[in-house]
Design a protein around this motif. Structure first.
Motif, PDB file in Angstrom:
ATOM      1  N   ASN A  10      25.430  57.410  63.854  1.00 24.57           N
ATOM      2  CA  ASN A  10      24.869  57.223  62.520  1.00 24.57           C
ATOM      3  C   ASN A  10      25.219  55.815  62.033  1.00 24.57           C
ATOM      4  O   ASN A  10      26.319  55.314  62.297  1.00 24.57           O
ATOM      5  CB  ASN A  10      25.427  58.253  61.532  1.00 24.57           C
ATOM      6  N   VAL A  11      24.299  55.193  61.333  1.00 21.23           N
ATOM      7  CA  VAL A  11      24.489  53.816  60.889  1.00 21.23           C
ATOM      8  C   VAL A  11      24.280  53.729  59.390  1.00 21.23           C
ATOM      9  O   VAL A  11      23.303  54.261  58.861  1.00 21.23           O
ATOM     10  CB  VAL A  11      23.513  52.851  61.608  1.00 21.23           C
ATOM     11  N   GLU A  12      25.197  53.058  58.720  1.00 20.97           N
ATOM     12  CA  GLU A  12      25.076  52.783  57.286  1.00 20.97           C
ATOM     13  C   GLU A  12      25.314  51.294  57.059  1.00 20.97           C
ATOM     14  O   GLU A  12      26.384  50.775  57.366  1.00 20.97           O
ATOM     15  CB  GLU A  12      26.089  53.607  56.488  1.00 20.97           C
ATOM     16  N   ILE A  13      24.303  50.627  56.525  1.00 17.98           N
ATOM     17  CA  ILE A  13      24.408  49.186  56.246  1.00 17.98           C
ATOM     18  C   ILE A  13      24.185  48.977  54.766  1.00 17.98           C
ATOM     19  O   ILE A  13      23.173  49.411  54.211  1.00 17.98           O
ATOM     20  CB  ILE A  13      23.393  48.374  57.066  1.00 17.98           C
ATOM     21  N   ASP A  14      25.128  48.311  54.123  1.00 17.27           N
ATOM     22  CA  ASP A  14      25.047  48.045  52.688  1.00 17.27           C
ATOM     23  C   ASP A  14      25.379  46.579  52.442  1.00 17.27           C
ATOM     24  O   ASP A  14      26.505  46.141  52.683  1.00 17.27           O
ATOM     25  CB  ASP A  14      26.031  48.937  51.922  1.00 17.27           C
ATOM     26  N   CYS A  15      24.396  45.811  52.006  1.00 16.26           N
ATOM     27  CA  CYS A  15      24.581  44.376  51.765  1.00 16.26           C
ATOM     28  C   CYS A  15      23.939  44.020  50.436  1.00 16.26           C
ATOM     29  O   CYS A  15      22.739  44.255  50.248  1.00 16.26           O
ATOM     30  CB  CYS A  15      23.954  43.563  52.896  1.00 16.26           C
ATOM     31  N   ASP A  16      24.732  43.478  49.512  1.00 17.40           N
ATOM     32  CA  ASP A  16      24.135  43.117  48.223  1.00 17.40           C
ATOM     33  C   ASP A  16      23.273  41.868  48.375  1.00 17.40           C
ATOM     34  O   ASP A  16      23.385  41.113  49.342  1.00 17.40           O
ATOM     35  CB  ASP A  16      25.206  42.933  47.141  1.00 17.40           C
ATOM     36  N   ALA A  17      22.388  41.660  47.407  1.00 21.05           N
ATOM     37  CA  ALA A  17      21.381  40.596  47.506  1.00 21.05           C
ATOM     38  C   ALA A  17      22.023  39.215  47.617  1.00 21.05           C
ATOM     39  O   ALA A  17      21.560  38.366  48.391  1.00 21.05           O
ATOM     40  CB  ALA A  17      20.449  40.653  46.300  1.00 21.05           C
ATOM     41  N   ALA A  18      23.081  38.979  46.848  1.00 24.26           N
ATOM     42  CA  ALA A  18      23.728  37.659  46.875  1.00 24.26           C
ATOM     43  C   ALA A  18      24.345  37.387  48.237  1.00 24.26           C
ATOM     44  O   ALA A  18      24.232  36.286  48.783  1.00 24.26           O
ATOM     45  CB  ALA A  18      24.787  37.578  45.782  1.00 24.26           C
ATOM     46  N   ALA A  19      24.991  38.396  48.822  1.00 19.92           N
ATOM     47  CA  ALA A  19      25.614  38.220  50.134  1.00 19.92           C
ATOM     48  C   ALA A  19      24.562  37.998  51.214  1.00 19.92           C
ATOM     49  O   ALA A  19      24.805  37.273  52.188  1.00 19.92           O
ATOM     50  CB  ALA A  19      26.478  39.418  50.472  1.00 19.92           C
ATOM     51  N   GLY A  20      23.403  38.613  51.073  1.00 17.15           N
ATOM     52  CA  GLY A  20      22.370  38.510  52.103  1.00 17.15           C
ATOM     53  C   GLY A  20      21.837  37.109  52.296  1.00 17.15           C
ATOM     54  O   GLY A  20      21.308  36.792  53.362  1.00 17.15           O
ATOM     55  N   SER A  21      21.976  36.238  51.286  1.00 11.56           N
ATOM     56  CA  SER A  21      21.463  34.871  51.405  1.00 11.56           C
ATOM     57  C   SER A  21      22.504  33.879  51.901  1.00 11.56           C
ATOM     58  O   SER A  21      22.212  32.699  52.056  1.00 11.56           O
ATOM     59  CB  SER A  21      20.930  34.402  50.049  1.00 11.56           C
ATOM     60  N   VAL A  22      23.707  34.353  52.165  1.00 12.87           N
ATOM     61  CA  VAL A  22      24.768  33.463  52.645  1.00 12.87           C
ATOM     62  C   VAL A  22      24.511  33.088  54.105  1.00 12.87           C
ATOM     63  O   VAL A  22      24.122  33.946  54.909  1.00 12.87           O
ATOM     64  CB  VAL A  22      26.158  34.131  52.491  1.00 12.87           C
ATOM     65  N   LEU A  23      24.752  31.841  54.451  1.00 12.98           N
ATOM     66  CA  LEU A  23      24.541  31.355  55.812  1.00 12.98           C
ATOM     67  C   LEU A  23      25.782  31.574  56.667  1.00 12.98           C
ATOM     68  O   LEU A  23      26.892  31.190  56.279  1.00 12.98           O
ATOM     69  CB  LEU A  23      24.193  29.862  55.786  1.00 12.98           C
ATOM     70  N   ILE A  24      25.580  32.178  57.841  1.00 13.03           N
ATOM     71  CA  ILE A  24      26.669  32.417  58.785  1.00 13.03           C
ATOM     72  C   ILE A  24      26.161  32.082  60.192  1.00 13.03           C
ATOM     73  O   ILE A  24      24.950  31.998  60.425  1.00 13.03           O
ATOM     74  CB  ILE A  24      27.161  33.879  58.743  1.00 13.03           C
ATOM     75  N   PRO A  25      27.055  31.872  61.164  1.00 12.89           N
ATOM     76  CA  PRO A  25      26.605  31.646  62.544  1.00 12.89           C
ATOM     77  C   PRO A  25      25.859  32.864  63.087  1.00 12.89           C
ATOM     78  O   PRO A  25      26.241  34.005  62.819  1.00 12.89           O
ATOM     79  CB  PRO A  25      27.923  31.415  63.305  1.00 12.89           C
ATOM     80  N   SER A  26      24.800  32.610  63.821  1.00 15.02           N
ATOM     81  CA  SER A  26      24.049  33.712  64.405  1.00 15.02           C
ATOM     82  C   SER A  26      24.898  34.480  65.407  1.00 15.02           C
ATOM     83  O   SER A  26      25.773  33.902  66.069  1.00 15.02           O
ATOM     84  CB  SER A  26      22.782  33.185  65.097  1.00 15.02           C
ATOM     85  N   PHE A  27      24.675  35.784  65.499  1.00 11.05           N
ATOM     86  CA  PHE A  27      25.412  36.674  66.401  1.00 11.05           C
ATOM     87  C   PHE A  27      26.902  36.730  66.065  1.00 11.05           C
ATOM     88  O   PHE A  27      27.735  36.969  66.928  1.00 11.05           O
ATOM     89  CB  PHE A  27      25.233  36.234  67.863  1.00 11.05           C
ATOM     90  N   LEU A  28      27.231  36.525  64.780  1.00  8.31           N
ATOM     91  CA  LEU A  28      28.641  36.589  64.397  1.00  8.31           C
ATOM     92  C   LEU A  28      29.109  38.033  64.243  1.00  8.31           C
ATOM     93  O   LEU A  28      30.235  38.381  64.627  1.00  8.31           O
ATOM     94  CB  LEU A  28      28.862  35.837  63.079  1.00  8.31           C
TER      95      LEU A  28
END
Length: 357
Positions: free
Chosen positions: A244-262
């Motif tokens: 089972n998978v649960e993913i919760d990401c707020d809108a502000a966090a979703g626009s943050v830039l991170i390295p791909s495949f981190l």
């Protein structure tokens, strides 16, 4: 490159020479006005100011010696530059003593009355100024050389960092592919051919999506989580109702830039150590939130771990994530792990994050 370097050197020479002789002219202009000439004697003042233009040209000629001897031994070069400065001072003094004769009267008779005698005091003054001019050339050349070395060092560090990030990213690909292909092989062996075919199709889509990203670039967290969902969908074929998978990401966090495949190695660890050894359903949770300028990403699985089955903070995936965080964010980022009440958590924390516009 060499042409640009020469242009920059001449630009520096023109600037420092013009600044020096402008400074000298401003120092002596009040003396010329109130001592040698009357205030209304502007033609003479302008003619006297012409000596500073000649001085400027001599300064650039001195720079030609400075530039031509740049690769010479220091001691010999110092003698040559001192001689050039002295020669410029003598020429300047002769010009200063005789240009009024050249300008006024008949040019032919003027040559007969040219004064080639020069004041030693005036030569000494001009020698000091030309020596300062040469010293300014050296200061400008040293400064530009230091800037060039700093740029080269920065470029080298950037190239090394990109190479490191690319190597770390490519380190994940064989690891991930091996695990996934091994899962497909297991499905085939157990005659779950339909699941194996579905998993292969999802793997193909996942790889197609992942290959569009620059290994050394940054992506929005939303895009990273979309890839994680594709990856977990692949594993969902293998584990079916056990995952089972649960993913919760707020809108502000979703626009943050991170390295791909981190985040993907953390999800893979949760699959390997939480879901795979369990016969009961396991929920993998991924949460991300942004507080002020600090991003927090938590990956956890709620299945009690088998004692000794996993070492908190160990593993290739965790080490890879830590190295990539350090390469991109330095001390502003960290990865911590904990095992509390049978729940394993991996927590990424990044300060001073940037968001997409």
């Amino acid at each position: 490159m060499q042409s640009a370097k020469r242009d920059a050197q001449w630009s520096d020479a023109i600037f420092v020479t013009a600044a020096l002789w402008l400074f000298v002219m401003l120092m002596f202009l009040p003396v010329l006005i109130f001592d040698r000439y009357s205030v209304s004697d502007w033609p003479s003042i302008l003619l006297d100011s012409a000596t500073f233009l000649f001085s400027f040209l001599l300064g650039l000629a001195t720079f030609a010696f400075f530039r031509a001897t740049v690769d010479w031994p220091n001691s010999f070069r110092l003698v040559v530059l001192a001689t050039a400065a002295f020669g410029a001072a003598v020429v300047q003094t002769v010009f200063d003593n005789n240009y009024m004769v050249w300008i006024s009267g008949n040019i032919l008779t003027s040559w007969q009355s040219v004064k080639f005698t020069a004041s030693y005091e005036k030569i000494f003054r001009y020698l000091l100024v030309f020596a300062v001019n040469v010293a300014l050339f050296q200061v400008a050349a040293t400064r530009r050389g230091a800037q060039r070395s700093e740029r080269q060092l920065t470029d080298a560090r950037t190239a090394a960092q990109q190479a490191q990030l690319q190597a770390l990213r490519y380190q994940l690909n064989p690891h991930f592919l091996f695990n996934t292909l091994n899962s497909i092989s297991s499905l085939i062996v157990t005659r779950r051919n339909h699941d194996a075919e579905e998993m292969t199709s999802k793997l193909s889509n996942f790889l197609r999506s992942s290959l569009t990203y620059d290994p050394t670039g940054l992506v929005p967290l939303d895009d990273e989580l979309a890839l994680i969902e594709e990856y977990l969908a692949i594993e969902g074929v293998r584990f079916a109702e056990r995952l089972n998978v649960e993913i919760d990401c707020d809108a502000a966090a979703g626009s943050v830039l991170i390295p791909s495949f981190l985040v993907q190695p953390l999800a893979e660890n949760a699959i390997k150590h939480g879901v795979a050894p369990s016969r009961e359903p396991v929920t993998i949770g991924i949460r991300a939130d942004l507080q002020d300028d600090r991003l927090s990403i938590v990956v956890e699985n709620g299945k009690p771990q088998v004692e000794g089955h996993i070492s908190v903070g160990a593993g290739v995936g965790l080490a890879n994530v830590r190295q990539r965080l350090a390469a991109v964010f330095g001390d502003a980022a960290s990865l911590t792990t904990e095992l509390n009440d049978g729940v394993f958590r991996a927590i990424i924390s990044i300060s001073g994050v940037k968001q997409t516009s």
